[in-house]
Structures are given as C-alpha cells and as structure tokens.
Design a protein around this motif. Structure first.
Motif, mmCIF file in Angstrom:
data_model
loop_
_atom_site.group_PDB
_atom_site.id
_atom_site.type_symbol
_atom_site.label_atom_id
_atom_site.label_comp_id
_atom_site.label_asym_id
_atom_site.label_seq_id
_atom_site.Cartn_x
_atom_site.Cartn_y
_atom_site.Cartn_z
ATOM 1 N N LEU A 24 0.834 -1.201 0.000
ATOM 2 C CA LEU A 24 0.000 0.000 0.000
ATOM 3 C C LEU A 24 0.869 1.252 0.000
ATOM 4 O O LEU A 24 1.507 1.575 1.004
ATOM 5 N N PRO A 25 0.935 1.978 -1.129
ATOM 6 C CA PRO A 25 1.755 3.190 -1.176
ATOM 7 C C PRO A 25 1.170 4.295 -0.300
ATOM 8 O O PRO A 25 -0.051 4.466 -0.229
ATOM 9 N N ILE A 26 2.030 5.031 0.369
ATOM 10 C CA ILE A 26 1.611 6.162 1.194
ATOM 11 C C ILE A 26 2.105 7.447 0.539
ATOM 12 O O ILE A 26 3.316 7.664 0.416
ATOM 13 N N ARG A 27 1.156 8.288 0.131
ATOM 14 C CA ARG A 27 1.525 9.558 -0.496
ATOM 15 C C ARG A 27 1.858 10.606 0.568
ATOM 16 O O ARG A 27 1.223 10.672 1.611
ATOM 17 N N THR A 28 2.862 11.423 0.245
ATOM 18 C CA THR A 28 3.302 12.488 1.146
ATOM 19 C C THR A 28 3.472 13.767 0.346
ATOM 20 O O THR A 28 3.350 13.780 -0.877
ATOM 21 N N HIS A 29 3.790 14.844 1.053
ATOM 22 C CA HIS A 29 4.210 16.047 0.355
ATOM 23 C C HIS A 29 5.625 15.822 -0.198
ATOM 24 O O HIS A 29 6.257 14.798 0.093
ATOM 25 N N ASP A 216 8.568 -5.547 -7.976
ATOM 26 C CA ASP A 216 7.997 -4.779 -9.084
ATOM 27 C C ASP A 216 7.873 -3.301 -8.742
ATOM 28 O O ASP A 216 7.254 -2.536 -9.474
ATOM 29 N N ASN A 217 8.468 -2.893 -7.631
ATOM 30 C CA ASN A 217 8.553 -1.485 -7.234
ATOM 31 C C ASN A 217 7.179 -0.808 -7.163
ATOM 32 O O ASN A 217 6.868 0.079 -7.973
ATOM 33 N N PRO A 218 6.341 -1.192 -6.198
ATOM 34 C CA PRO A 218 4.992 -0.623 -6.118
ATOM 35 C C PRO A 218 4.957 0.869 -5.814
ATOM 36 O O PRO A 218 3.931 1.518 -6.028
ATOM 37 N N LEU A 219 6.068 1.431 -5.342
ATOM 38 C CA LEU A 219 6.088 2.867 -5.054
ATOM 39 C C LEU A 219 6.302 3.707 -6.303
ATOM 40 O O LEU A 219 6.084 4.909 -6.290
ATOM 41 N N GLY A 220 6.772 3.085 -7.386
ATOM 42 C CA GLY A 220 7.041 3.858 -8.597
ATOM 43 C C GLY A 220 8.425 4.462 -8.575
ATOM 44 O O GLY A 220 9.122 4.455 -7.563
ATOM 45 N N SER A 225 5.290 10.504 -5.763
ATOM 46 C CA SER A 225 5.317 11.082 -4.412
ATOM 47 C C SER A 225 4.816 10.089 -3.367
ATOM 48 O O SER A 225 4.027 10.427 -2.486
ATOM 49 N N THR A 226 5.269 8.846 -3.494
ATOM 50 C CA THR A 226 4.948 7.809 -2.514
ATOM 51 C C THR A 226 6.262 7.216 -1.996
ATOM 52 O O THR A 226 6.673 6.136 -2.430
ATOM 53 N N PRO A 227 6.940 7.904 -1.076
ATOM 54 C CA PRO A 227 8.253 7.459 -0.631
ATOM 55 C C PRO A 227 8.223 6.420 0.479
ATOM 56 O O PRO A 227 9.271 6.078 1.021
ATOM 57 N N MET A 228 7.040 5.939 0.826
ATOM 58 C CA MET A 228 6.935 4.872 1.814
ATOM 59 C C MET A 228 5.650 4.086 1.559
ATOM 60 O O MET A 228 4.787 4.517 0.792
ATOM 61 N N GLY A 229 5.572 2.925 2.164
ATOM 62 C CA GLY A 229 4.376 2.106 1.955
ATOM 63 C C GLY A 229 4.248 1.070 3.058
ATOM 64 O O GLY A 229 5.102 0.951 3.945
#
Length: 235
Positions: A24-29, A216-220, A225-229
């Motif tokens: 689950l990617p977590i979006r941040t600023h 497969d690098n789910p953060l992209g 802008s998803t530097p954690m998950g």
C-alpha cells in the motif's frame, strides 16, 4: 485521510511463496532537506499502519532528511571522476555512476583506492571473463546506493544526486519505536530492476524475501510522491 491507492500501472498485491501481500503506497508532500523524517512518518504513516504491518521507507527520503542530497551545480568532479564515469554502463532505469557528478560522490563516499580497485577488476572481468557486476560488488553498498538524476523525477531531484542513508538499521529501529513497536520497518532501495534492504528491524536472513515482495517497485520510480508504503498480509 491518507491515500492508499495503487500507483498507476502498479499492482496492489503480490504473492510470494504462497502468501499474498498488499503493498500500500503512502503519499506524502514533496520531502525536502529541512523536513523531519519522524514528523513525516507520524503525519502520513501512523494514521494507517496496523499491528503486524511492515512499513517500508525508501532510502531516498531517509538520505534527503539527513542532508545527503545535493544539486548537480554544487558538485565539482575531479578529472578522475570524469574519466571513470565514461566506462560505466548506463541503463534506461538510471544513470548510476555513469556521470561525473555521481562518480565524484562515489569517490568521496567510498574512497579513491576502493573505486580504482573496483574499476580495475570490473574492466578485467568484463573483457576477459565476460562477466558484469564486479564493480558494485567491490565498491560496495555506498556506491550502489547513490542515486543520480532522471528526467521523470520530481524537481529538484531531477537535478540532484542523493547518497545512501547513514545508519539505516538504526533509522528503522527508531521508526519502529516511534510507531509503538507493534510492526516492523524496512529501509529499502527498490527500483524497477531490483533492490536491496539497507536497514531492517527483522532477521536479515529474510531480506531477500522482502525484496521479492517489492520486486515490481509498487512505489514507482518517478513523480508518484509515494516514498513509503505498507506491506500487509492478505487475510
């Protein structure tokens, strides 16, 4: 509410060794050098993590908040860095040490003798043994963790070099304590062609398993802008 939607083109689930996981990617600023990593984790991760989760944090934001990112214009490569960078194979997934600025930082981080040894062995093994990969095996994790600029990266990191984080295992342990200790934490270097676990609160023997979960690098790799998950077993 923190957005936990999959990044475009990325799968939310992965099954490894018969176990299904959500990633689950977590979006941040946009994280900058004056940000505090603990505050970022409190703001974006703490509201959504659950007991039994594994929080994975990219090495890049750890390094950035440690002051280990610098603009290309502030790096002044020596002649040796210009020379060595010409012989590094560039791939579509990242420039690595294939530019003078990133090679200069490798020389500073790893020491000139080690980089020269790595370059010499690599040149011999490629020409005589037809084998690749020896450069980074000898240069080590510090060299491998250096991120160069790419066109698809969020500014200012499209014109920056980011070094590997300091003491990633300590950072992982601190974040676990910050979140109450009921989950595990990984500091990861994951890209579109593979990855490494740099710091972990778990048994290092499991590192390869978690690399496979995230392979497969789910953060992209660009402007997501998803530097954690969160890694969460599917029940």
């Amino acid at each position: 509410m923190t957005d936990l939607q999959a990044n475009e083109g990325k799968a939310l689930e992965s099954t490894i060794d018969g176990v299904a996981y959500q990633r689950l990617p977590i979006r941040t600023h946009l994280v900058l050098a004056d940000d505090d990593l603990h505050q970022i984790v409190r703001k974006y991760a703490q509201p959504v993590v659950q007991d039994g989760d594994v929080l994975f944090v990219t090495e890049k934001i750890v390094a950035i908040t440690q002051g280990r990112s610098m603009l290309l214009d502030d790096i002044h490569p020596r002649p040796l860095a210009n020379f060595l960078s010409k012989y590094v194979t560039r791939t579509p997934h990242g420039i690595g040490l294939g530019m003078p600025e990133t090679m200069e930082m490798a020389l500073q981080e790893c020491g000139t003798p080690r980089i020269l040894l790595a370059a010499g062995v690599s040149a011999f093994s490629k020409k005589v043994l037809r084998r690749s990969g020896d450069f980074y095996r000898i240069a080590g994790m510090k060299a491998r963790a250096i991120d160069g600029p790419t066109s698809g990266t969020i500014p200012p990191y499209d014109r920056s070099v980011v070094l590997g984080p300091k003491e990633p295992t300590r950072v992982a342990r601190d974040l676990k304590t910050l979140l109450g200790g009921k989950l595990e934490v990984l500091i990861v270097d994951i890209n579109d062609i593979g990855g490494n676990i740099l710091g972990s609160t778990m048994d290092p023997a499991r590192n390869e398993h978690w690399v496979r979960v995230l392979s497969d690098n789910p953060l992209g790799q660009g402007t997501q802008s998803t530097p954690m998950g969160i890694i969460r077993p599917v029940k």
